[in-house]
Design a protein around this motif. Structure first.
Motif, short mmCIF file in Angstrom:
data_model
loop_
_atom_site.label_atom_id
_atom_site.label_comp_id
_atom_site.label_asym_id
_atom_site.label_seq_id
_atom_site.Cartn_x
_atom_site.Cartn_y
_atom_site.Cartn_z
N ASN A 1 0.81 -1.22 0.00
CA ASN A 1 0.00 0.00 0.00
C ASN A 1 0.84 1.27 0.00
O ASN A 1 0.37 2.33 -0.42
CB ASN A 1 -0.93 0.01 1.22
CG ASN A 1 -2.03 -1.03 1.11
OD1 ASN A 1 -2.27 -1.57 0.04
ND2 ASN A 1 -2.71 -1.31 2.21
N ASP B 1 -7.66 -6.98 13.11
CA ASP B 1 -8.59 -5.98 12.60
C ASP B 1 -8.24 -4.59 13.12
O ASP B 1 -8.36 -3.59 12.38
CB ASP B 1 -10.02 -6.35 13.00
CG ASP B 1 -11.06 -5.42 12.40
OD1 ASP B 1 -11.14 -5.35 11.15
OD2 ASP B 1 -11.78 -4.76 13.16
N LYS C 1 -4.77 -3.32 11.25
CA LYS C 1 -4.56 -3.49 9.82
C LYS C 1 -4.39 -2.17 9.07
O LYS C 1 -3.82 -2.16 7.98
CB LYS C 1 -5.68 -4.33 9.20
CG LYS C 1 -7.05 -3.70 9.25
CD LYS C 1 -8.09 -4.70 8.72
CE LYS C 1 -9.49 -4.14 8.77
NZ LYS C 1 -10.51 -5.16 8.34
N ASN C 2 -4.85 -1.08 9.65
CA ASN C 2 -4.63 0.22 9.00
C ASN C 2 -3.39 0.92 9.52
O ASN C 2 -3.13 2.08 9.19
CB ASN C 2 -5.86 1.12 9.19
CG ASN C 2 -6.11 1.49 10.64
OD1 ASN C 2 -5.61 0.83 11.55
ND2 ASN C 2 -6.88 2.54 10.86
N LEU D 1 -8.60 -9.53 7.20
CA LEU D 1 -7.83 -8.46 6.55
C LEU D 1 -8.48 -8.00 5.26
O LEU D 1 -8.29 -6.84 4.83
CB LEU D 1 -6.40 -8.93 6.27
CG LEU D 1 -5.55 -9.27 7.50
CD1 LEU D 1 -4.16 -9.71 7.07
CD2 LEU D 1 -5.47 -8.08 8.46
N ASP D 2 -9.22 -8.89 4.60
CA ASP D 2 -10.00 -8.55 3.40
C ASP D 2 -9.15 -7.85 2.34
O ASP D 2 -9.60 -6.89 1.69
CB ASP D 2 -11.19 -7.66 3.80
CG ASP D 2 -12.23 -7.52 2.70
OD1 ASP D 2 -12.34 -8.45 1.87
OD2 ASP D 2 -12.92 -6.48 2.67
N ASN D 3 -7.91 -8.32 2.17
CA ASN D 3 -6.99 -7.78 1.17
C ASN D 3 -6.66 -6.30 1.36
O ASN D 3 -6.16 -5.64 0.44
CB ASN D 3 -7.53 -8.01 -0.25
CG ASN D 3 -7.39 -9.45 -0.68
OD1 ASN D 3 -6.35 -10.08 -0.48
ND2 ASN D 3 -8.45 -10.00 -1.26
N GLN D 4 -6.92 -5.76 2.54
CA GLN D 4 -6.56 -4.36 2.81
C GLN D 4 -5.06 -4.20 2.99
O GLN D 4 -4.49 -3.17 2.67
CB GLN D 4 -7.33 -3.86 4.03
CG GLN D 4 -8.83 -3.78 3.79
CD GLN D 4 -9.59 -3.30 5.01
OE1 GLN D 4 -9.22 -2.29 5.62
NE2 GLN D 4 -10.63 -4.01 5.39
N ILE D 5 -4.41 -5.24 3.54
CA ILE D 5 -2.96 -5.32 3.60
C ILE D 5 -2.58 -6.77 3.29
O ILE D 5 -3.39 -7.68 3.47
CB ILE D 5 -2.38 -4.91 4.98
CG1 ILE D 5 -2.98 -5.79 6.09
CG2 ILE D 5 -2.61 -3.44 5.25
CD1 ILE D 5 -2.30 -5.63 7.44
#
Length: 395
Positions: free
Chosen positions: A13, A248, A251-252, A286-290
């Motif tokens: 990212n 969760d 993850k950001n 994570l839902d492909n966010q990272i």
């Protein structure tokens, strides 16, 4: 020649592109000098393994002297370490491999012998369940906790100055970051403990400090990874649900999440009715966010493909890269017949494995290293914890 998706690039990212999806796992060498400086043996060990993977994560480095967990451990606790760490970063970064310095504090997973007469420290004055002779640590004061948080930041600054592409916070294998999150080791009643949210505070403050250092001394392309162990078998202890909640929450704040499990096929150790692979459960959270780094007993290209099919985005390879330093290059060229999936004790010097590490592998990992002299045909970690997950033997 077969096309393997794990040999394709992956862009994080923060805009950094890894040349492929293979990661060299952080593996204990026990071969640094007495004060934590890198040794030539370690540089040789990394040199022959570094050019293939898209990313190499080093063996763990302590951020403070009282955070040392074992003899021969790498250190990033003071500026004297920077020249040697620069050598290490340079060795790893050849052929555009990204270099990540793993940093940690051992907490109660140490002892007064290793700490030269000083007691280990921890969130609470409670000895670890394993090993059975663990020392009772000193409970950290609020001031000492803040000092350790600052030390993680200073370690990150030294990694930046040494030329690393990132750091990985070692929040796994029952070390201090994990100890603060665990109800087993953290029974405080102040802001650092109590509820699950409060037990998360230490990790969040460390991440905040690291981000501030990166903002001041580097740029957004600097990688900040986090490694975690999905479960503890102690009661009370961290459950899989706790770890998914943790993932969760952070993850950001991280560039990737790296699991610590001995087998990529692992399902819950505490809930035998849960048949969904742990990697798959984290991938859903994570839902492909990272990116998620899947790991554990990956030996063949087929194993690597399975990690991707389970939901991993990157594949960490450990013991197989000890046996076969050119694993990536051989797979890329289709030379699968020459892949070394077993190892002779007589080849360890040729493979540039430091002598102390050789002993460590023979004593703690003999039944899973696929030694040609192992007449029992080895073992696996599909349904049990690996030594590095909290049961390692100390030399």
């Amino acid at each position: 020649m077969k096309h393997y998706p794990f040999l394709e690039p992956l862009t994080l990212n923060n805009g950094i592109t890894l040349k492929n999806k293979i990661v060299m796992s952080p593996m204990t060498t026990m071969s640094s000098f007495y004060n934590g400086m890198i040794s030539d043996d370690e540089l040789d060990y990394y040199s022959i393994r570094s050019s293939g993977p898209g990313m190499v994560i080093t063996a763990v480095a302590n951020v403070t002297d009282d955070g040392k967990g074992f003899e021969g451990e790498l250190s990033v606790s003071n500026d004297d370490m920077i020249p040697g760490l620069k050598q290490l970063a340079d060795v790893i970064k050849k052929d555009d491999t990204k270099a990540i310095l793993q940093i940690f504090h051992a907490g109660r997973k140490s002892n007064s012998k290793i700490l030269r007469g000083n007691k280990p420290v921890a969130p609470s004055s409670i000895a670890a369940v394993y090993p059975v002779d663990s020392e009772t640590p000193k409970e950290l004061t609020d001031e000492e906790i803040h000092d350790i948080i600052k030390a993680f930041g200073q370690a990150t600054k030294r990694a930046i100055l040494a030329g690393f592409d990132g750091v990985e916070l070692h929040g796994a294998n029952t070390y201090l970051l994990q100890q603060f999150y665990s109800e087993n080791s953290n029974q405080r009643t102040d802001k650092w403990g109590g509820s699950r949210e409060k037990r998360l505070t230490f990790a969040m403050e460390v991440l905040k400090e690291v981000h501030e250092i990166v903002e001041e001394f580097s740029n957004p392309s600097f990688i900040i990874g986090y490694r975690m162990s999905p479960e503890e078998i102690e009661k009370p202890g961290i459950t899989l649900e706790d770890s998914l909640y943790f993932a969760d929450k952070i993850k950001n704040k991280v560039s990737y999440l790296h699991l610590s499990i001995g087998s990529y096929k692992r399902t819950s150790l505490n809930n035998p009715n849960d048949k969904t692979p742990i990697i798959t459960q984290f991938a859903k959270t994570l839902d492909n966010q990272i990116p998620l780094i899947g790991v554990g007993s990956v030996e063949s290209p087929e194993d690597a493909e399975h990690v991707l099919s389970y939901g991993g985005n990157l594949i960490a390879i450990g013991r197989e890269l000890i046996r076969e330093p050119k694993w990536v290059q051989k797979v890329q060229s289709g030379d699968l017949a020459s892949l070394r999936t077993s190892i002779s004790p007589f080849d360890l010097d040729e493979l540039k494995i430091p002598r102390v590490m050789q002993t460590y592998l023979k004593e703690s990992f003999y039944d899973v290293m696929n030694f040609t002299t192992d007449k029992k045909n080895g073992s696996n970690y599909q349904s049990k914890l690996a030594p590095m997950e909290g049961f390692e033997k100390k030399l």
